[in-house]
Design an enzyme around this catalytic site. Sequence first.
Site, PDB file in Angstrom:
ATOM      1  N   GLY A  43     -76.945 -70.842 -52.583  1.00  0.00           N
ATOM      2  CA  GLY A  43     -78.166 -71.393 -53.232  1.00  0.00           C
ATOM      3  C   GLY A  43     -78.881 -70.414 -54.163  1.00  0.00           C
ATOM      4  N   CYS A  44     -78.728 -69.221 -54.048  1.00  0.00           N
ATOM      5  CA  CYS A  44     -79.544 -68.204 -54.781  1.00  0.00           C
ATOM      6  C   CYS A  44     -78.501 -67.709 -55.909  1.00  0.00           C
ATOM      7  CB  CYS A  44     -79.716 -66.919 -53.911  1.00  0.00           C
ATOM      8  SG  CYS A  44     -80.971 -67.056 -52.398  1.00  0.00           S
TER       9      CYS A  44
END
Length: 157
Positions: A43-44
Amino acid sequence: MLTEGMKAPDFELPDQDGNVVRLADFAGKKVVVYFYPKDNTPGCTREACAFGAAHPRYEELGIPVVGISRDTVASHRKFADKYELPFQILSDPELTAIQAYDVWQEKKLYGKVSMGVVRSTYLVDENGVIEKVWPKVKPDTNAQEILDYLQGKGQES
């Protein structure tokens, strides 16, 4: 979470090159400050790459983007190099800014409770006041959501 209209807490943190960055360095211009949990996680990485892809549009608007996580300067350097990130990412292992911006919160994953960074974004205005808050953002849409807000805001004036 901090709210719109509050004075944004100042911070003094090293970026991926070890240069000290302060919120006060951005006085006189808007700045996007986004908090994320960890370098090189799915996600990051998607969120950082989305900000990277949108970077020319942020530059056209004259608005810098700054990412902040608990990772080390060395981790940030590798992350920025690997994904060719064109903006500053700041290292906050002591949770100074993370706690000041109230994004260090209880999280639940598969029934397990732990403390961690809640993916959140703040738009700080020219006077160091929080103009807009995006709590618990989605990594794939955060960068565009902020651009949409900024461009809509620009059309109103």
